[in-house]
Enzyme design. Structure first.
Site, PDB file in Angstrom:
ATOM      1  N   HIS A 166     -10.784 -14.030  -2.842  1.00 21.57           N
ATOM      2  CA  HIS A 166      -9.771 -14.791  -1.819  1.00 21.57           C
ATOM      3  C   HIS A 166     -10.520 -15.348  -1.130  1.00 21.57           C
ATOM      4  O   HIS A 166      -9.122 -16.337  -0.416  1.00 21.57           O
ATOM      5  CB  HIS A 166      -8.606 -13.919  -2.045  1.00 21.57           C
ATOM      6  N   HIS A 213      42.133  -1.099  14.805  1.00 19.90           N
ATOM      7  CA  HIS A 213      41.667  -0.870  13.318  1.00 19.90           C
ATOM      8  C   HIS A 213      43.000   0.617  13.042  1.00 19.90           C
ATOM      9  O   HIS A 213      43.605   0.508  12.111  1.00 19.90           O
ATOM     10  CB  HIS A 213      40.062  -0.313  13.833  1.00 19.90           C
ATOM     11  N   ASP A 257      -2.872 -10.194 -11.741  1.00 25.56           N
ATOM     12  CA  ASP A 257      -2.390 -11.036 -10.643  1.00 25.56           C
ATOM     13  C   ASP A 257      -2.182 -12.467 -11.843  1.00 25.56           C
ATOM     14  O   ASP A 257      -1.576 -13.032 -11.638  1.00 25.56           O
ATOM     15  CB  ASP A 257      -3.889 -11.366 -10.544  1.00 25.56           C
ATOM     16  N   GLU A 286      -2.384  -3.189  -1.010  1.00 29.30           N
ATOM     17  CA  GLU A 286      -1.888  -3.936  -1.501  1.00 29.30           C
ATOM     18  C   GLU A 286      -1.861  -3.362  -3.580  1.00 29.30           C
ATOM     19  O   GLU A 286      -0.819  -3.196  -4.205  1.00 29.30           O
ATOM     20  CB  GLU A 286      -1.341  -5.388  -1.100  1.00 29.30           C
ATOM     21  N   HIS A 287      -3.179  -3.505  -3.649  1.00 32.60           N
ATOM     22  CA  HIS A 287      -3.947  -3.304  -4.560  1.00 32.60           C
ATOM     23  C   HIS A 287      -4.340  -1.639  -4.745  1.00 32.60           C
ATOM     24  O   HIS A 287      -5.122  -1.252  -4.147  1.00 32.60           O
ATOM     25  CB  HIS A 287      -4.805  -4.014  -5.367  1.00 32.60           C
ATOM     26  N   GLN A 292     -11.501  -9.222  -4.794  1.00 30.71           N
ATOM     27  CA  GLN A 292     -11.153  -9.566  -3.749  1.00 30.71           C
ATOM     28  C   GLN A 292     -10.950 -10.276  -2.980  1.00 30.71           C
ATOM     29  O   GLN A 292     -10.463 -10.802  -1.814  1.00 30.71           O
ATOM     30  CB  GLN A 292     -10.155  -8.132  -3.212  1.00 30.71           C
TER      31      GLN A 292
END
Lengths: 434, 434
Positions: free
Chosen positions: A261, A421, A362, A326-327, A258
């Site tokens: 990145h 209505h 991934d 996220e993970h 990670q």
């Protein structure tokens, strides 16, 4: 890197600080982006050509606006067989996982005889943004194109900058596999504006997805509502919950997968063994200089990394929910992984057991790698086929079912002060009086 | 009101103009809203009290911040029985329709032995905005609260302004039925900011839904990404496709049921009979002065209404798709309604047959009445339980499944220049070498 111990007196405050860390950039590009969007709306292709000349040093008029399907097919054919097979395997698995996501239509009658239901349809056109340069990942091309394709979108458009004319053959091969219909050599906020509003050359789309830099992200945010978008993306993160039966260097590589990145990425280890925590930290320090993403990993790990010792691994789960990562890797025995996972409330994607590295997800696992970041797993989900579809509800009444439920509608319309209505329903209840 | 005929030479241009009409307000409140949000973030409850004193002439500190569950229960008990029964029927039908929407979890093994799946969970907390004054509709309270409740949200918060202290007993009764946990007497952009960021008194939520004025809508847009939101709402619309077997005044009332909402609402009739078109237009003109929403209906119909004659009703469908209306009535024989519906691509909710007025769907049908407006049915859907839930994907590999798909991940990570990704997978492929 922060090392925290849940038994320390200052732990609660230190963990709060970690959980509330706002790693997103404060650079405010909203004014610049608004100006770019306004100009693309007003000037269309002229604006696109000008921005592309300026930002990408590429003359669309003389060198060509688009990349053809044939060029993509050729790029695919020219790939090294091992890489081509890897992309094909990834695509096959992504397709299979997403095909199983296709929602079912509903069409039924209730006790009154009313017919009710919901019907799903793909959007007419989708646009996928693909960055140029460092963040141009063929895996992301597949992860964005294939759900749209599986959803049944008839027109799929890719926008990608080609700075100085440079293209990425693996990205083009992925576009071929993904079945893209058009590729335009336009990037940045101007590409998103073109997708949302259309130009003479580029017809507008209904949904825009795909990763991008701060300008692209802000542009997607600004056109949200004109088109659908996948999500607001922030810096990504991994949380690993691991016991001391793991090899420290294996867990260290997971954390670094990670960290490599981006400097804003975050990698956090929870473990119940202080010695193991230190061994992983030492392994991280040992691995960093050996890989050519060292500078990014170093910065990410130094600024945002954390190693947290907890009394038991179960104690990690509520803390992990605060992070809504996220993970999430649960690198423990399978049965314990299941037990821990049952307690997890907030995570984008979870990897169970010691043989399930996040990096598999991934590329080739099948589930989407476009996942909620920056604590957004509290309320949002990974990209799916339904992001490229919409649901139409429907209703059909006959005299009997209208008689059963119509009077209640008349009463409620009256209470809300909406006489037309009420009239619209009452007219049909009193057919004999028409 | 525009009267168009598809056989006229200028029809294409006239219809383009109608379809491209932008009825949304151009008032830019974004700067004001950003200032309100920033102040609520900085000052919390002090800001809420000040704004509420200023905008709603209500002193939260001395007169009370919240409305209790007991007050709502009492409001429910005090309702006229007919109205209470109507709300109960609506709630029961909305609950049943939305319960059937609950998504199924997936958990399966593929051919490699890899275990894959997806698990849905409710968000922890949801906030529902309920306007004060004219647009305070108890039906909207049910339509927002019940999907959250059915989804399993544990904390549901309602924010509603009470100008001069005034409350709406039917709204409170609906809140009781919907099972709200907290009601705060705060409205406007400040209410949305409090939901997104929290204050000392009001804990933040994960998802914010509910209708509101331009300030509320812009505030939701600005906090999108910090929390989930339902959608960007615009002026609403109805399209009626009707043959001449309908009573003109019945169809006229249907058109007016949309026109009475707001001057920006749009009502459009497609029919294959010019005389019927004129009869409906005459009926509209005749009904307007008889109802107390006449001024709104008059303005909406004059500015945005349209009656369009087409050669056959099937010709209306592609035109209707251009409008992607929030509501679509197909007021024809049941078999023809089905045939037309099969061709519809873009509509929020569809009402099939002559006995299915759209207004039924506003109250008691069961499907949600929070629907995409302003052509957004091209890409978005009505409110559903999944707006209050999120999906976590998961993966578990063993040695065999990792061996089957791991090498492809290593190859792709290599091609993307991400060595720590490759290492994290390769480490586990070569266990013997550890």
């Amino acid at each position: 890197m922060r090392r925290l111990d849940a038994s320390d007196p200052g732990f609660a405050a230190a963990f709060d600080a970690l959980a509330n860390d706002r790693r997103e950039s404060d650079t405010d590009v909203s004014t610049d982006v608004a100006a770019i969007i306004a100009r693309v709306k007003a000037e269309g292709d002229v604006a696109l050509a000008d921005y592309t000349a300026r930002f990408d040093r590429f003359d669309l008029e003389t060198r060509g606006w688009s990349i053809s399907k044939e060029e993509c097919a050729a790029a695919y054919e020219a790939l090294a067989p091992e890489l081509r097979d890897a992309l094909d395997l990834a695509a096959e698995r992504i397709r299979a996982y997403h095909a199983a996501q296709l929602p079912e239509d509903r069409d039924y009658r209730d006790g009154t005889g009313a017919r009710l239901g919901a019907r799903w349809r793909a959007v007419d056109a989708a646009g996928v943004y693909v960055p140029g340069g460092r963040a141009a990942y063929p895996s992301s091309v597949l992860m964005n194109l294939l759900p749209a394709k599986v959803a049944g979108v008839e027109r799929i458009v890719m926008m990608t900058p080609t700075p100085d004319g440079e293209t990425n053959p693996v990205v083009m091969a992925a576009a071929h596999i993904g079945g893209v219909d058009e590729i335009w050599r336009v990037g940045g906020a101007q590409a998103v504006a073109a997708l949302a509003y259309g130009t003479t050359k580029i017809a507008p789309v209904d949904v825009v997805t795909g990763p991008g830099n701060a300008w692209v992200a802000e542009a997607k945010r600004q056109v949200y509502g004109v088109v659908g978008i996948d999500m607001v993306a922030g810096p990504s993160e991994i949380v690993v919950v691991a016991d001391n039966k793991n090899e420290p260097h294996v867990i260290a590589a997971d954390l670094l997968s990670q960290a490599e990145h981006d400097p804003t990425s975050q990698s956090i280890l929870f473990t119940d063994d202080g010695d193991f925590a230190d061994a992983v930290a030492a392994a991280v320090a040992g691995i960093i200089p050996t890989l050519n993403t060292a500078p990014t990993m170093q910065e990410s790990w130094a600024d945002n990394g954390a190693v947290i010792v907890v009394p038991t691994l179960a104690d990690a789960i509520p803390l992990c929910d605060r992070l809504a990562p996220e993970h999430l890797e649960l690198a423990v025995d399978p049965a314990e992984a299941d037990a821990l996972f049952a307690k997890v409330r907030h995570a984008g994607s979870v990897f169970l057991g010691r043989q399930t590295p996040e990096a598999i997800g991934d590329y080739v696992a099948g589930p989407n790698h476009v996942l909620p970041t920056g604590r957004r797993a509290r309320f949002s989900s990974g990209l799916s086929v339904t992001d490229f579809m919409k649901r139409t509800s429907f209703l059909a009444l006959d005299d009997a079912s209208l008689a059963a439920i119509g009077p209640a509608a008349v009463a409620l319309a009256g209470a809300e002060g909406l006489p037309a209505h009420a009239l619209s329903v009452a007219n049909r209840l009193n057919k004999d009086s028409l």
